[in-house]
Motif scaffolding. Sequence first.
Motif, mmCIF file in Angstrom:
data_model
loop_
_atom_site.group_PDB
_atom_site.id
_atom_site.type_symbol
_atom_site.label_atom_id
_atom_site.label_comp_id
_atom_site.label_asym_id
_atom_site.label_seq_id
_atom_site.Cartn_x
_atom_site.Cartn_y
_atom_site.Cartn_z
ATOM 1 N N THR A 1 -12.847 -1.754 47.738
ATOM 2 C CA THR A 1 -13.631 -0.529 47.945
ATOM 3 C C THR A 1 -14.962 -0.675 47.224
ATOM 4 O OG1 THR A 1 -11.636 0.838 48.086
ATOM 5 C CG2 THR A 1 -13.707 1.967 47.584
ATOM 6 N N ASP A 2 -16.040 -0.378 47.930
ATOM 7 C CA ASP A 2 -17.376 -0.467 47.337
ATOM 8 C C ASP A 2 -17.539 0.624 46.284
ATOM 9 O OD1 ASP A 2 -20.032 -0.759 46.739
ATOM 10 O OD2 ASP A 2 -20.764 -0.560 48.787
ATOM 11 N N LYS A 3 -17.833 0.245 45.049
ATOM 12 C CA LYS A 3 -18.013 1.198 43.948
ATOM 13 C C LYS A 3 -19.483 1.371 43.564
ATOM 14 C CE LYS A 3 -15.180 3.081 42.626
ATOM 15 N NZ LYS A 3 -14.593 4.314 43.240
ATOM 16 N N GLY A 4 -20.380 0.953 44.430
ATOM 17 C CA GLY A 4 -21.795 1.234 44.231
ATOM 18 C C GLY A 4 -22.553 0.103 43.558
ATOM 19 N N SER A 5 -23.840 0.335 43.373
ATOM 20 C CA SER A 5 -24.713 -0.664 42.754
ATOM 21 C C SER A 5 -25.177 -0.171 41.392
ATOM 22 C CB SER A 5 -25.914 -0.959 43.655
ATOM 23 O OG SER A 5 -26.659 0.213 43.899
ATOM 24 N N TYR A 6 -25.401 -1.112 40.494
ATOM 25 C CA TYR A 6 -25.765 -0.823 39.113
ATOM 26 C C TYR A 6 -26.939 -1.703 38.703
ATOM 27 C CZ TYR A 6 -21.288 1.534 39.165
ATOM 28 O OH TYR A 6 -20.257 2.376 39.497
ATOM 29 N N THR A 7 -27.779 -1.162 37.846
ATOM 30 C CA THR A 7 -28.890 -1.927 37.299
ATOM 31 C C THR A 7 -28.516 -2.403 35.900
ATOM 32 O OG1 THR A 7 -30.501 -0.650 38.564
ATOM 33 C CG2 THR A 7 -31.321 -1.866 36.664
ATOM 34 N N ILE A 8 -28.552 -3.704 35.692
ATOM 35 C CA ILE A 8 -28.202 -4.258 34.386
ATOM 36 C C ILE A 8 -29.287 -3.880 33.383
ATOM 37 C CG2 ILE A 8 -27.831 -6.383 33.075
ATOM 38 C CD1 ILE A 8 -26.727 -7.652 35.649
ATOM 39 N N ASP A 9 -28.895 -3.168 32.323
ATOM 40 C CA ASP A 9 -29.877 -2.735 31.328
ATOM 41 C C ASP A 9 -29.578 -3.242 29.926
ATOM 42 O OD1 ASP A 9 -27.718 -1.175 30.694
ATOM 43 O OD2 ASP A 9 -28.725 0.747 30.969
ATOM 44 N N GLU A 10 -28.467 -3.955 29.757
ATOM 45 C CA GLU A 10 -28.146 -4.499 28.442
ATOM 46 C C GLU A 10 -27.238 -5.712 28.602
ATOM 47 O OE1 GLU A 10 -26.116 -3.094 24.186
ATOM 48 O OE2 GLU A 10 -26.480 -1.637 25.790
ATOM 49 N N VAL A 11 -27.589 -6.782 27.901
ATOM 50 C CA VAL A 11 -26.781 -8.002 27.921
ATOM 51 C C VAL A 11 -26.585 -8.452 26.486
ATOM 52 C CG1 VAL A 11 -26.606 -10.384 28.716
ATOM 53 C CG2 VAL A 11 -27.726 -8.684 30.166
ATOM 54 N N GLU A 12 -25.356 -8.838 26.153
ATOM 55 C CA GLU A 12 -25.033 -9.237 24.781
ATOM 56 C C GLU A 12 -24.171 -10.488 24.806
ATOM 57 O OE1 GLU A 12 -22.431 -7.360 21.076
ATOM 58 O OE2 GLU A 12 -23.366 -6.018 22.540
ATOM 59 N N HIS A 13 -24.546 -11.484 23.999
ATOM 60 C CA HIS A 13 -23.763 -12.715 23.891
ATOM 61 C C HIS A 13 -23.319 -12.862 22.444
ATOM 62 C CE1 HIS A 13 -22.588 -16.960 24.159
ATOM 63 N NE2 HIS A 13 -22.523 -16.760 25.474
ATOM 64 N N THR A 14 -22.013 -12.948 22.208
ATOM 65 C CA THR A 14 -21.473 -13.040 20.848
ATOM 66 C C THR A 14 -20.509 -14.216 20.750
ATOM 67 O OG1 THR A 14 -19.647 -11.531 21.378
ATOM 68 C CG2 THR A 14 -21.666 -10.549 20.494
ATOM 69 N N GLY A 15 -20.196 -14.618 19.530
ATOM 70 C CA GLY A 15 -19.245 -15.689 19.312
ATOM 71 C C GLY A 15 -18.989 -15.869 17.827
#
Length: 352
Positions: free
Chosen positions: A71-85
Amino acid sequence: MTPDYQLTVDGKNIRLNGQLISLILTDNRGFEADTIEIQLDDSADLLDIPRKGAKMQVKLGYVHNGKSELTDKGSYTIDEVEHTGAPDTLTIRGKSADMRGSLLKTREQSFHQVTLDSIVQTIAQRNNLAAKISPTLSAEQIEHIDQTNESDAQFLTRLAEQLDAIATVKNDNLMFIAAGQAVSASGQPLPKIHITRQSGDQHRFSIADRQAYAGVTAYWQNERASRRESITVERSGNNGELTGGDGIKTLRHIYASRATATRAAKAMWERIQRGIATFSLTLAEGNPELFPETPITVSGFKPQIDNSNWILVQVTHTLNSAGYTSSLELEIKQDEQYQISEQSSVSDGKIA
């Protein structure tokens, strides 16, 4: 059935082989942006960090009899990206793409002696959206309203509150619909979803004292008669008599006309009624077809819960190693009848 999903970023299908840790998608009612958060395992250093502002399309569902049913749940604009380790983890967060851009731009405009349909059409056109408004609301006459230092989203939210309606944008459609009525923007009843206790995992029910307010009073200034008058919306008793008393909520604003006062009193009364009871429920098996304003009936709980009609106001879909669940926030769909009484007052004293 096995939970399944599909992610598309800037038109490119992203295939994740065992790297998904969790996906949380929250579908809200009104202009509160829908949100998504995806956590990915990057311990093998195979993932690229997506750019901020990228468009992400999300689909949820199951593999059933070897066939993926999403089921299509819509489109989103990526506004935050986080890389951790370590271990390396990539977290991507986004908001519904419809709730960015021109809708949030501050504007100045006045509307005078127009219908609600005209206002919604005007705002939809300047945001390159298609207007969809409930037939019961479209002909509402707006005597005068100012959009002063407000975005279109803020202005429509304020207007919707005055009319006990919901304004939102879904799939390039500006929708203005009656709240808690379980109908689409075209006025058609939405199909009911029935949920049994066996389908649930956790639940919480709460009820407020409905006797706290037996009605709502709004005042308006009758300039022609040089006096202040009131409109009171009160609950009808089982025998048709009004139930008055001390539990009357008075709106502090003095309205310019009988029509606007009546509209405000009715809107507040209906909001109060919907807030009488709330019910939250987590489905052990998620349902991607659920969305806000869907009418819900339940069974297997207490009689007060089972005998009520519910409206879905928020749904959160969670997909992780434990499976796919949907957490629902419901409010009561109030069908109770009310009556309206009027009173004139020569006094222009303060409203308590």
